[in-house]
Design a protein around this motif. Structure first.
Motif, PDB file in Angstrom:
ATOM      1  N   SER A   1      -3.463   5.944  -7.499  1.00  8.04           N
ATOM      2  CA  SER A   1      -3.905   7.340  -7.484  1.00  8.04           C
ATOM      3  C   SER A   1      -4.667   7.671  -6.207  1.00  8.04           C
ATOM      4  CB  SER A   1      -4.785   7.624  -8.708  1.00  8.04           C
ATOM      5  OG  SER A   1      -5.917   6.769  -8.729  1.00  8.04           O
ATOM      6  N   ILE A   2      -5.280   6.656  -5.589  1.00  5.59           N
ATOM      7  CA  ILE A   2      -6.020   6.880  -4.352  1.00  5.59           C
ATOM      8  C   ILE A   2      -5.113   7.416  -3.251  1.00  5.59           C
ATOM      9  CG2 ILE A   2      -5.705   4.513  -3.491  1.00  5.59           C
ATOM     10  CD1 ILE A   2      -8.512   4.616  -2.370  1.00  5.59           C
ATOM     11  N   LEU A   3      -3.823   7.087  -3.315  1.00  7.88           N
ATOM     12  CA  LEU A   3      -2.867   7.577  -2.321  1.00  7.88           C
ATOM     13  C   LEU A   3      -2.734   9.091  -2.406  1.00  7.88           C
ATOM     14  CD1 LEU A   3      -0.833   6.708  -0.118  1.00  7.88           C
ATOM     15  CD2 LEU A   3       0.891   6.475  -1.911  1.00  7.88           C
ATOM     16  N   ASP A   4      -2.734   9.630  -3.615  1.00  8.55           N
ATOM     17  CA  ASP A   4      -2.654  11.074  -3.793  1.00  8.55           C
ATOM     18  C   ASP A   4      -3.998  11.751  -3.545  1.00  8.55           C
ATOM     19  OD1 ASP A   4       0.015  10.801  -4.527  1.00  8.55           O
ATOM     20  OD2 ASP A   4      -0.473  10.587  -6.653  1.00  8.55           O
ATOM     21  N   ASP A   5      -5.086  11.084  -3.930  1.00  9.46           N
ATOM     22  CA  ASP A   5      -6.402  11.723  -3.887  1.00  9.46           C
ATOM     23  C   ASP A   5      -7.052  11.669  -2.505  1.00  9.46           C
ATOM     24  OD1 ASP A   5      -6.060  12.154  -6.581  1.00  9.46           O
ATOM     25  OD2 ASP A   5      -7.176  10.364  -7.180  1.00  9.46           O
ATOM     26  N   LEU A   6      -6.952  10.502  -1.833  1.00 11.41           N
ATOM     27  CA  LEU A   6      -7.681  10.308  -0.575  1.00 11.41           C
ATOM     28  C   LEU A   6      -6.775  10.058   0.626  1.00 11.41           C
ATOM     29  CD1 LEU A   6     -10.662   8.107  -1.844  1.00 11.41           C
ATOM     30  CD2 LEU A   6     -10.583  10.589  -1.535  1.00 11.41           C
ATOM     31  N   GLY A   7      -5.484   9.890   0.416  1.00 11.90           N
ATOM     32  CA  GLY A   7      -4.572   9.747   1.539  1.00 11.90           C
ATOM     33  C   GLY A   7      -4.208   8.306   1.867  1.00 11.90           C
ATOM     34  N   LEU A   8      -3.325   8.177   2.868  1.00 14.82           N
ATOM     35  CA  LEU A   8      -2.743   6.884   3.209  1.00 14.82           C
ATOM     36  C   LEU A   8      -3.773   5.894   3.739  1.00 14.82           C
ATOM     37  CD1 LEU A   8      -0.171   5.148   3.527  1.00 14.82           C
ATOM     38  CD2 LEU A   8       0.111   6.150   5.803  1.00 14.82           C
ATOM     39  N   LYS A   9      -4.670   6.339   4.605  1.00 14.22           N
ATOM     40  CA  LYS A   9      -5.631   5.419   5.215  1.00 14.22           C
ATOM     41  C   LYS A   9      -6.515   4.745   4.163  1.00 14.22           C
ATOM     42  CE  LYS A   9      -9.148   7.041   7.525  1.00 14.22           C
ATOM     43  NZ  LYS A   9      -9.952   7.696   8.582  1.00 14.22           N
ATOM     44  N   ALA A  10      -7.058   5.523   3.240  1.00 15.30           N
ATOM     45  CA  ALA A  10      -7.909   4.957   2.192  1.00 15.30           C
ATOM     46  C   ALA A  10      -7.113   4.048   1.267  1.00 15.30           C
ATOM     47  CB  ALA A  10      -8.562   6.086   1.388  1.00 15.30           C
ATOM     48  N   ALA A  11      -5.864   4.442   0.967  1.00 16.42           N
ATOM     49  CA  ALA A  11      -5.032   3.620   0.084  1.00 16.42           C
ATOM     50  C   ALA A  11      -4.704   2.277   0.731  1.00 16.42           C
ATOM     51  CB  ALA A  11      -3.743   4.364  -0.264  1.00 16.42           C
ATOM     52  N   LEU A  12      -4.423   2.282   2.038  1.00 18.24           N
ATOM     53  CA  LEU A  12      -4.114   1.032   2.734  1.00 18.24           C
ATOM     54  C   LEU A  12      -5.344   0.132   2.824  1.00 18.24           C
ATOM     55  CD1 LEU A  12      -1.784   2.203   5.660  1.00 18.24           C
ATOM     56  CD2 LEU A  12      -1.150   1.054   3.525  1.00 18.24           C
ATOM     57  N   GLN A  13      -6.516   0.714   3.028  1.00 23.45           N
ATOM     58  CA  GLN A  13      -7.735  -0.099   3.070  1.00 23.45           C
ATOM     59  C   GLN A  13      -7.971  -0.785   1.727  1.00 23.45           C
ATOM     60  OE1 GLN A  13     -10.150  -0.514   5.935  1.00 23.45           O
ATOM     61  NE2 GLN A  13     -10.165  -2.246   4.514  1.00 23.45           N
ATOM     62  N   ARG A  14      -7.767  -0.036   0.647  1.00 25.72           N
ATOM     63  CA  ARG A  14      -7.916  -0.615  -0.695  1.00 25.72           C
ATOM     64  C   ARG A  14      -6.866  -1.699  -0.928  1.00 25.72           C
ATOM     65  NH1 ARG A  14      -9.005   1.244  -6.012  1.00 25.72           N
ATOM     66  NH2 ARG A  14      -8.649  -0.524  -7.404  1.00 25.72           N
ATOM     67  N   LEU A  15      -5.633  -1.435  -0.491  1.00 29.44           N
ATOM     68  CA  LEU A  15      -4.555  -2.414  -0.657  1.00 29.44           C
ATOM     69  C   LEU A  15      -4.887  -3.718   0.058  1.00 29.44           C
ATOM     70  CD1 LEU A  15      -1.619  -3.075  -1.580  1.00 29.44           C
ATOM     71  CD2 LEU A  15      -0.848  -2.094   0.583  1.00 29.44           C
ATOM     72  N   LEU A  16      -5.387  -3.619   1.287  1.00 27.64           N
ATOM     73  CA  LEU A  16      -5.715  -4.819   2.065  1.00 27.64           C
ATOM     74  C   LEU A  16      -6.915  -5.547   1.473  1.00 27.64           C
ATOM     75  CD1 LEU A  16      -5.097  -3.578   5.700  1.00 27.64           C
ATOM     76  CD2 LEU A  16      -4.038  -5.553   4.624  1.00 27.64           C
ATOM     77  N   ASP A  17      -7.894  -4.801   0.992  1.00 29.26           N
ATOM     78  CA  ASP A  17      -9.058  -5.439   0.358  1.00 29.26           C
ATOM     79  C   ASP A  17      -8.626  -6.238  -0.869  1.00 29.26           C
ATOM     80  OD1 ASP A  17     -10.709  -4.358   2.268  1.00 29.26           O
ATOM     81  OD2 ASP A  17     -11.403  -2.706   1.013  1.00 29.26           O
ATOM     82  N   ASP A  18      -7.765  -5.641  -1.699  1.00 31.20           N
ATOM     83  CA  ASP A  18      -7.272  -6.340  -2.891  1.00 31.20           C
ATOM     84  C   ASP A  18      -6.436  -7.551  -2.511  1.00 31.20           C
ATOM     85  OD1 ASP A  18      -8.512  -4.535  -4.503  1.00 31.20           O
ATOM     86  OD2 ASP A  18      -6.712  -3.389  -5.003  1.00 31.20           O
ATOM     87  N   PHE A  19      -5.576  -7.381  -1.504  1.00 33.02           N
ATOM     88  CA  PHE A  19      -4.736  -8.490  -1.049  1.00 33.02           C
ATOM     89  C   PHE A  19      -5.593  -9.652  -0.559  1.00 33.02           C
ATOM     90  CE2 PHE A  19      -3.090 -10.527   2.817  1.00 33.02           C
ATOM     91  CZ  PHE A  19      -1.992 -11.203   2.303  1.00 33.02           C
ATOM     92  N   SER A  20      -6.596  -9.353   0.266  1.00 34.77           N
ATOM     93  CA  SER A  20      -7.460 -10.396   0.806  1.00 34.77           C
ATOM     94  C   SER A  20      -8.205 -11.129  -0.302  1.00 34.77           C
ATOM     95  CB  SER A  20      -8.455  -9.779   1.792  1.00 34.77           C
ATOM     96  OG  SER A  20      -9.273 -10.752   2.371  1.00 34.77           O
ATOM     97  N   SER A  21      -8.679 -10.370  -1.289  1.00 36.86           N
ATOM     98  CA  SER A  21      -9.425 -10.964  -2.393  1.00 36.86           C
ATOM     99  C   SER A  21      -8.549 -11.854  -3.261  1.00 36.86           C
ATOM    100  CB  SER A  21     -10.057  -9.848  -3.235  1.00 36.86           C
ATOM    101  OG  SER A  21     -10.689 -10.373  -4.374  1.00 36.86           O
TER     102      SER A  21
END
Length: 228
Positions: A95-115
């Motif tokens: 939902s972050i992709l719709d709410d906050l855009g691509l940049k925020a969604a990618l940051q969240r994706l990378l944080d989850d991936f790293s963790s």
């Protein structure tokens, strides 16, 4: 006759790409609906169950220890199930992709991936002043997600870098890893795996392109370009 055959082949290929793009768009819309249902319906019902159990837990303060422990174990199980449902909804469609855009969604994706993968991830980007439409943002997000999934499953990497830049009225994205790489000639001869084919089709649906470069022992680089 030869020219006519070539024209028919080109037209058939264009029609196939168009159909694939429509299928991918329909798939994303269905994922978005499922994610919304999981978040708004299933997770809300789980929250109400947790509240009911917390009320029961307070009311049986003098009950045997076994009963109290049973209630608390059930609460813990519901909490874990709620977390799983939230993550499942996020995997279906963030939902972050719709709410906050691509940049925020990618940051969240990378944080989850790293963790989850235990791999150091670096996100380098320019300000995304250009407004991306929903279809393009989703395509770029899914291709990067697929790239990270491949890295987690196969690369044995220790470092990943995702770089997003705006150039020549287009969005350029590069995903690099320092993993073990693969024999690109063998992959090309096999016309790529389903994951790579899916990535290319997603970008073709938004007039984009995707290239993969890799050598054994020297990591992999996925480069993509999407016109704005």
């Amino acid at each position: 006759v030869a020219a006519t055959t070539i024209q028919l082949d080109v037209r058939s290929e264009e029609q196939l790409h168009t159909l694939t793009g429509r299928i991918l768009t329909a798939q994303e819309e269905e994922r978005r609906r499922i994610a919304q249902d999981l978040h708004d319906d299933v997770n809300q019902r789980l929250a109400l169950l947790m509240l009911d159990l917390q009320t029961v837990d307070r009311q049986i303060g003098s009950a045997p220890a076994e009963a109290q422990e049973g209630i608390r174990n059930a609460l813990k199980g519901l909490e874990e199930l709620s977390d799983d449902v939230r993550f499942m909804a996020y995997r279906f469609h963030p939902s972050i992709l719709d709410d906050l855009g691509l940049k925020a969604a990618l940051q969240r994706l990378l944080d989850d991936f790293s963790s989850r993968a235990g791999v150091k991830a670096l996100f380098v980007h320019q300000p995304l002043d250009h407004q991306l439409d929903k279809t393009t943002s989703t395509a770029v997000y899914r291709v990067i997600q697929e790239s990270l999934s491949n890295i987690a499953r196969h690369a044995k990497a220790t470092r990943v870098e995702v770089e997003v830049t705006v150039e020549d009225e287009g969005l350029a994205v590069v995903v690099r890893d320092d993993g073990r790489g693969f024999d690109q000639l063998a992959i090309d001869r096999a016309e790529g795996g389903l994951g790579l084919l899916n990535m290319r089709e997603r970008l073709l649906a938004v007039q984009g392109s995707c290239e993969v470069e890799s050598n054994p022992g020297r990591g992999t680089t996925v480069s993509m370009y999407v016109p704005l």
